[in-house]
Design a protein around this motif. Structure first.
Motif, short mmCIF file in Angstrom:
data_model
loop_
_atom_site.label_atom_id
_atom_site.label_comp_id
_atom_site.label_asym_id
_atom_site.label_seq_id
_atom_site.Cartn_x
_atom_site.Cartn_y
_atom_site.Cartn_z
N THR A 7 0.43 4.66 22.05
CA THR A 7 0.90 4.08 23.32
C THR A 7 -0.11 3.09 23.90
N ALA A 8 -1.31 3.02 23.32
CA ALA A 8 -2.29 2.03 23.78
C ALA A 8 -1.94 0.62 23.31
N TYR A 9 -1.01 0.51 22.35
CA TYR A 9 -0.63 -0.81 21.85
C TYR A 9 0.57 -1.32 22.65
N SER A 10 0.38 -2.49 23.29
CA SER A 10 1.50 -3.03 24.10
C SER A 10 2.70 -3.35 23.21
N GLN A 11 2.44 -3.75 21.94
CA GLN A 11 3.55 -4.07 21.04
C GLN A 11 4.42 -2.84 20.79
N PHE A 12 3.77 -1.68 20.70
CA PHE A 12 4.56 -0.46 20.50
C PHE A 12 5.42 -0.16 21.73
N ASN A 13 4.85 -0.35 22.90
CA ASN A 13 5.60 -0.08 24.13
C ASN A 13 6.79 -1.02 24.26
N ASN A 49 -9.58 -2.20 7.48
CA ASN A 49 -8.81 -3.21 8.20
C ASN A 49 -7.44 -2.72 8.63
N THR A 50 -7.23 -1.43 8.57
CA THR A 50 -5.91 -0.88 8.90
C THR A 50 -5.95 -0.28 10.29
N ILE A 51 -4.98 -0.65 11.12
CA ILE A 51 -4.92 -0.07 12.45
C ILE A 51 -3.76 0.90 12.61
N ILE A 52 -2.69 0.69 11.85
CA ILE A 52 -1.53 1.57 11.91
C ILE A 52 -0.97 1.78 10.51
N LEU A 53 -0.67 3.02 10.19
CA LEU A 53 0.04 3.35 8.95
C LEU A 53 1.25 4.17 9.35
N GLY A 54 2.36 3.92 8.72
CA GLY A 54 3.52 4.71 9.11
C GLY A 54 4.55 4.86 8.03
N TYR A 59 7.29 7.95 -10.68
CA TYR A 59 7.55 7.86 -9.25
C TYR A 59 6.77 6.66 -8.74
N THR A 60 7.27 6.06 -7.69
CA THR A 60 6.62 4.84 -7.21
C THR A 60 6.14 5.00 -5.79
N VAL A 61 4.93 4.49 -5.54
CA VAL A 61 4.41 4.43 -4.17
C VAL A 61 4.33 2.96 -3.80
N VAL A 62 4.90 2.61 -2.67
CA VAL A 62 4.90 1.21 -2.24
C VAL A 62 4.26 1.12 -0.85
N LEU A 63 3.28 0.23 -0.74
CA LEU A 63 2.69 -0.06 0.57
C LEU A 63 3.12 -1.46 0.97
N SER A 64 3.58 -1.64 2.19
CA SER A 64 3.84 -3.00 2.66
C SER A 64 2.88 -3.30 3.80
N TYR A 65 2.16 -4.40 3.61
CA TYR A 65 1.13 -4.80 4.57
C TYR A 65 1.73 -5.83 5.53
N ASN A 66 1.66 -5.54 6.80
CA ASN A 66 2.27 -6.40 7.82
C ASN A 66 1.24 -6.84 8.85
N LYS A 67 1.49 -8.03 9.37
CA LYS A 67 0.68 -8.48 10.50
C LYS A 67 1.61 -8.58 11.72
N VAL A 68 1.06 -8.24 12.85
CA VAL A 68 1.77 -8.42 14.12
C VAL A 68 0.88 -9.30 14.99
N ALA A 69 1.48 -10.30 15.64
CA ALA A 69 0.71 -11.22 16.45
C ALA A 69 -0.10 -10.47 17.50
N ASP A 70 -1.31 -10.95 17.72
CA ASP A 70 -2.22 -10.37 18.71
C ASP A 70 -2.74 -9.00 18.34
N MET A 71 -2.56 -8.61 17.08
CA MET A 71 -3.19 -7.36 16.63
C MET A 71 -4.09 -7.68 15.45
N ASP A 72 -5.34 -7.26 15.54
CA ASP A 72 -6.24 -7.41 14.39
C ASP A 72 -5.93 -6.29 13.41
#
Lengths: 169, 164
Positions: A148-154, A83-88, A24-37
């Motif tokens: 909901t504190a993240y403007s990008q999510f809104n 260094n992770t702020i969101i996992l989904g 079985y495989t587990v895959v993580l994809s690491y993404n950056k979004v502008a203005d988010m550390d």
């Protein structure tokens, strides 16, 4: 979150977990979004489809597989957790509806159980777990701050233009 | 209600605990889950709660307390759930308890690709999104749109799929 327009994927990490001789495989994809550390990480669990004719494989003690794969995912996440702020992860449910409403409802429950288990291991760093349901999909988000504190999510929510039912877990 | 633990030991759990799992008030009405699906769902919920350091009785009590704490299930849900557990007891042989056929397991537990032609995100207001993306300076793909998109903003298309 693969395919989403707001994400810039910078790397992936993929590992194979063998349970009872089945891969079985587990895959993580690491993404950056502008203005988010920090990273926004997408998680995917995959069966090694096509590796064997499923008709010839005996039934499996499934929960062992589920626990092993989720445990492995948590271990893979730990080195970068600081260094992770969101996992989904998410399900698209339109095709599940075609397979029948029972399958969709069962799968959502199974994914919800996995999310709860993983949250126990990750909540010291990602204390918020939200389940978001909309027409066509369900997503689970583990976040450093309430999502909901993240403007990008809104912004995403506005662009989606669908009603989202949120449950905080 | 028989449950197979990770040690492969078969243990008798109270039917009522299975009913509490299926009637979870956070999940809405109880669907007509088949015995195969019930087999999957009760193991999925209960086996991870099982702590080998405790006795079976302690683990069962702990699991009941967990579901009680979530909040009360409706009487209708519980009644339906009890019927589903009874069907599970009747239809799933002891040898099959906890085992899921490969096709169903792959389906329930793992990501899979949707029809490649279906977009993961349909943009109803493409101009609004373009403005937002210009702000974000993000990589940009659209699978379906109604207004012409400037060439320099189009990158590769990504195949939509479940996952993360």
């Amino acid at each position: 979150m693969a395919g989403h327009t707001l994400l810039n994927q910078v790397r992936t990490k993929s590992e194979v977990v063998i349970v009872n001789n089945q891969p079985y495989t587990v895959v993580l994809s690491y993404n950056k979004v502008a203005d988010m550390d920090g990273y926004v990480i997408g998680l995917k669990f995959a069966d090694a489809e096509g590796s064997m004719d499923s008709a010839t494989i005996k039934p499996t003690y499934a929960i062992s597989v589920a626990l092993a794969v989720a445990h492995r995912a948590v271990q893979m996440l730990k080195p970068d957790l600081a260094n992770t702020i969101i996992l989904g992860f998410y399900l698209l449910t339109d095709d599940l509806d075609a397979r029948g409403p029972l399958a969709k409802k069962a799968k959502i429950r199974v994914y919800n159980n996995r999310a709860q288990e993983m949250h126990k291991a990750l909540q010291h760093r990602l204390p918020h777990l939200a389940r978001l349901e909309t027409l066509g999909g369900v997503a689970w988000l583990f976040t450093e701050k309430i999502h909901t504190a993240y403007s990008q999510f809104n912004r995403l929510e506005n662009e989606l233009a669908k009603q989202i039912r949120t449950t905080l877990c | 209600m028989l449950i197979r633990l990770e040690t492969k030991e078969l243990v008798e759990f109270p039917d009522e605990l299975g009913a509490l799992v299926l009637a979870d008030p956070r999940e809405g009405d109880v669907p007509d889950f088949t015995p195969d699906l019930v087999n999957c769902l009760i193991h999925d919920a209960l086996v991870p709660m099982f702590n080998p350091s405790f006795t079976h009785e302690q683990n069962i009590a702990q699991a009941i307390a967990h579901f009680t704490q979530i909040g009360p299930a409706s009487a209708a849900s519980l009644e339906k759930a009890r019927a589903l557990i009874a069907d599970y007891n009747k239809n799933i042989a002891p040898d099959a308890v906890g085992y899921v056929d490969r096709n169903l397991m792959g389906y329930l537990y793992f990501s899979h690709n949707t029809d490649a032609a279906k977009p993961a995100l349909v943009i109803d207001q493409p101009n609004g999104l373009l403005d937002a993306l210009a702000d974000l300076n993000a990589e940009f793909t659209l699978d379906e749109y109604t207004a012409p998109v400037p060439e320099h903003l189009l990158k590769r298309k990504r195949k939509p799929e479940s996952g993360g």
